[in-house]
Design an enzyme around this catalytic site. Structure first.
Site, PDB file in Angstrom:
ATOM      1  N   LYS A 196       0.848  -1.184   0.000  1.00 27.01           N
ATOM      2  CA  LYS A 196       0.000   0.000   0.000  1.00 27.01           C
ATOM      3  C   LYS A 196       0.885   1.235   0.000  1.00 27.01           C
ATOM      4  O   LYS A 196       1.951   1.244   0.630  1.00 27.01           O
ATOM      5  CB  LYS A 196      -0.911   0.041   1.238  1.00 27.01           C
ATOM      6  CG  LYS A 196      -1.732   1.321   1.349  1.00 27.01           C
ATOM      7  CD  LYS A 196      -2.552   1.394   2.632  1.00 27.01           C
ATOM      8  CE  LYS A 196      -3.285   2.735   2.726  1.00 27.01           C
ATOM      9  NZ  LYS A 196      -4.115   2.843   3.941  1.00 27.01           N
ATOM     10  N   GLU A 206      -9.489  11.849  12.238  1.00 29.88           N
ATOM     11  CA  GLU A 206      -8.730  10.685  12.714  1.00 29.88           C
ATOM     12  C   GLU A 206      -7.920  10.963  13.965  1.00 29.88           C
ATOM     13  O   GLU A 206      -6.971  11.760  13.962  1.00 29.88           O
ATOM     14  CB  GLU A 206      -7.799  10.166  11.614  1.00 29.88           C
ATOM     15  CG  GLU A 206      -7.051   8.900  12.013  1.00 29.88           C
ATOM     16  CD  GLU A 206      -6.328   8.239  10.864  1.00 29.88           C
ATOM     17  OE1 GLU A 206      -5.743   7.166  11.070  1.00 29.88           O
ATOM     18  OE2 GLU A 206      -6.337   8.805   9.753  1.00 29.88           O
TER      19      GLU A 206
END
Length: 406
Positions: free
Chosen positions: A155, A209
């Site tokens: 990723k 977040e």
């Protein structure tokens, strides 16, 4: 109208566990102006810093944690035994942090955003320019997918920037109020940065977040990864959320982040609770997959800053494996991230603190704003879908700049 919902709040530069008499959170937001050096509204409390008393400086022979402890010790010598340091850490480990103890720090409870209208446009007559263009960004995603086929890269998070130039100086206080009004949960923040001109330069944003919160021996982290756009149509919006929750591609991307966060926190904890499946959270513009990880700290000497640095950067903002992702970012991104995808928050002298990931943010100076957005690229990613994802994330700041409600 913004109202405070908690009344047992700490006084200026007092430990967060001590109650004091302070203004409500809405008053702190309204006070934000040219003298302000820091602002942060979290789901539990609101902080407003004025001026800078002591700036953190690190040398080649001194860690950031040691430098912070010396700063706290210096303040204890001057009679302040419960100082709070605020600021931000960059994405790159070798870039300078912005950490300081404000001259005055006001604290209150949670900022109640619900029902508060935007304050009006913060910019007028704005022109925009993308860096890179949508086409070039899609090409970069395709290049990243090629790297994954040829290496162990699982990723990588690729970002792009949107430059906004207004006819007049951007109203930073109004921008902050608009972000608070439009984002009903999460972390709304503003931080003064050094400027080469007489203009006030700030990092301003509204992050969904939480990287890490420490209260005594209790820890919480809330990694998010996996994104879908919101829709004005309720039925379509529900469909988007369900599709995200059951997306194999997004669940895989999310699992990489959760595993990395749990592995990093494990050595610090005597107990760690990691839910087996993610849940959905929503911002005004996007849906996210979210997992709330809770732990019990093994050693109270591990401050919130130490723990946050052990986690940062997670695969949510960098990639997996970390070093391969860093190399891909350096090759494919056309700008220096600076504090974008870093950390913003606070750490008290007793080690408690709270750090959010600096996403959905912009650097603002005079009539210019540089907005940032990124997307996590995994083998099943589609280049133009990632372009659309970054465009949706830009909307958080664009809505606030233009004074519109999503």
């Amino acid at each position: 109208m913004f109202t405070d919902t908690q009344h047992a709040t700490p006084s200026s530069n007092a430990a967060l566990t001590e109650a004091g008499v302070t203004p409500d959170a809405g008053t702190l937001l309204s006070r934000f102006g040219t003298a302000s050096s820091f602002f942060m509204a979290t789901p539990e409390l609101t902080l407003h810093g004025i001026g800078v008393r002591d700036q953190l400086h690190t040398g080649a022979d001194q860690s950031m944690e040691d430098a912070l402890q010396r700063l706290f010790a210096l303040n204890r010598e001057h009679g302040d035994a419960s100082s709070i340091a605020v600021g931000a850490l960059p994405f790159a480990a070798d870039a300078p942090a912005v950490l300081f103890i404000p001259e005055r720090l006001e604290l209150a409870g949670r900022l109640e955003r619900r029902g508060a209208p935007p304050a009006g446009p913060a910019v007028g007559g704005a022109a925009t320019q993308e860096r890179p263009s949508r086409e070039r960004y899609a090409q970069g995603v395709a290049q990243a997918l090629g790297m994954m086929r040829q290496s162990g890269l699982k990723k990588v998070v690729l970002s792009r920037m949107l430059e906004v130039v207004g006819e007049h100086d951007i109203d930073q206080a109004r921008l902050l109020r608009n972000l608070a009004a439009n984002n009903l949960s999460g972390y709304t923040f503003a931080l003064n940065l050094q400027s080469e001109t007489r203009s006030i330069r700030r990092l301003i944003g509204a992050s969904p977040e939480l990287l890490l919160r420490r209260r005594g021996i209790n820890l919480e982290a809330n990694p998010i990864a996996g994104t879908a756009p919101r829709s004005r149509d309720p039925g379509e919006d529900l469909s988007h959320s369900r599709r995200l929750l059951h997306s194999a591609k997004d669940r895989h991307e999310h699992a990489l982040v959760v595993e990395a966060v749990a592995d990093a926190l494990g050595p610090f904890c005597s107990a760690l609770e990691v839910p087996p499946i993610p849940e959905l959270i929503a911002t005004a513009r996007v849906w996210h997959l979210s997992t709330r990880i809770r732990g019990v700290l093994r050693d109270r000497e591990s401050s919130s800053l130490t723990l946050a640095r052990a986690l940062h950067p997670t695969p949510a903002v960098c990639g997996e494996p970390r070093e391969l992702a860093r190399q891909a970012i350096a090759r494919l991104e056309c700008f220096d991230r600076g504090l974008f995808t870093g950390l913003v928050g606070w750490c008290a002298a007793n080690g408690d603190g709270e750090w959010a990931v600096t996403i959905r943010c912009a650097e603002i100076e005079a009539n210019r704003a540089n907005l940032y957005a990124g997307a996590g690229i995994v083998p099943d990613s589609q280049p133009w879908q990632e372009v659309d994802e970054t465009s949706a994330k830009f909307r958080t700041l664009l809505d606030a700049l233009h004074g519109s409600r999503p």
